[in-house]
Design a protein around this motif. Sequence first.
Motif, PDB file in Angstrom:
ATOM      1  N   ASN A  76       0.819  -1.212   0.000  1.00 27.74           N
ATOM      2  CA  ASN A  76       0.000   0.000   0.000  1.00 27.74           C
ATOM      3  C   ASN A  76       0.854   1.265   0.000  1.00 27.74           C
ATOM      4  N   LYS A  77       1.958   1.248   0.722  1.00 25.66           N
ATOM      5  CA  LYS A  77       2.838   2.429   0.738  1.00 25.66           C
ATOM      6  C   LYS A  77       3.412   2.699  -0.653  1.00 25.66           C
ATOM      7  N   ILE A  78       3.831   1.658  -1.342  1.00 25.18           N
ATOM      8  CA  ILE A  78       4.349   1.822  -2.705  1.00 25.18           C
ATOM      9  C   ILE A  78       3.242   2.360  -3.608  1.00 25.18           C
ATOM     10  N   ALA A  98      -6.689   4.983  -9.074  1.00 26.40           N
ATOM     11  CA  ALA A  98      -6.850   3.794  -8.229  1.00 26.40           C
ATOM     12  C   ALA A  98      -6.466   2.530  -9.001  1.00 26.40           C
ATOM     13  N   PHE A  99      -7.001   2.377 -10.198  1.00 25.92           N
ATOM     14  CA  PHE A  99      -6.704   1.178 -10.986  1.00 25.92           C
ATOM     15  C   PHE A  99      -5.251   1.133 -11.440  1.00 25.92           C
ATOM     16  N   ASP A 105     -10.652  -0.628  -6.360  1.00 28.04           N
ATOM     17  CA  ASP A 105     -11.654   0.361  -6.741  1.00 28.04           C
ATOM     18  C   ASP A 105     -11.324   1.704  -6.095  1.00 28.04           C
ATOM     19  N   ALA A 106     -12.003   2.741  -6.550  1.00 29.67           N
ATOM     20  CA  ALA A 106     -11.711   4.097  -6.087  1.00 29.67           C
ATOM     21  C   ALA A 106     -12.093   4.306  -4.627  1.00 29.67           C
ATOM     22  N   VAL A 107     -13.130   3.624  -4.176  1.00 31.51           N
ATOM     23  CA  VAL A 107     -13.552   3.770  -2.776  1.00 31.51           C
ATOM     24  C   VAL A 107     -12.471   3.216  -1.841  1.00 31.51           C
ATOM     25  N   HIS A 108     -11.983   2.030  -2.155  1.00 28.36           N
ATOM     26  CA  HIS A 108     -10.918   1.429  -1.334  1.00 28.36           C
ATOM     27  C   HIS A 108      -9.670   2.313  -1.353  1.00 28.36           C
TER      28      HIS A 108
END
Length: 144
Positions: A76-78, A98-99, A105-108
């Motif tokens: 996630n940091k990368i 996001a993709f 997805d954009a929400v996540h």
Amino acid sequence: QYTTPKKWHEEITPVLTSSQALRMSSHIDRAIEYIKTEYASPIRRREIAQFAGIQPEYLSDLFRQQLGISVTAYINKIRLLESLKLLREPNLSIEDIAFRTGFYDAVHYSKVFQKQYGVRPSVYRAQYLTEQKQGEDTDADNEI
């Protein structure tokens, strides 16, 4: 939690890019290489471990011991670091970013971003673009 994305980027980038300085095992070096190459795709711990030549459980242990974070947190940091670059492109939607950075997805993506930085990606982008515009206006005023 860091006060701004820029501050977080300044503090975390040396940690994420300088694995040799931390004297990490070759397994971690290979895992990091894989993550940095494949961050935009769905990544499974099993795949990273296979690339690094170790078992998934041992990979998780090494990440915690040598980096102080989980494999997922590192991924996630990368992804967030890469998304910061893309947010500077006003023509890309938050969903595209996001993709392109491997979030499903954009929400996540927005939730992970907000948890790390304290603001939504759209707010960060607006602040960045405002700062850029103000810098351009100041440059134009200096030319007059």
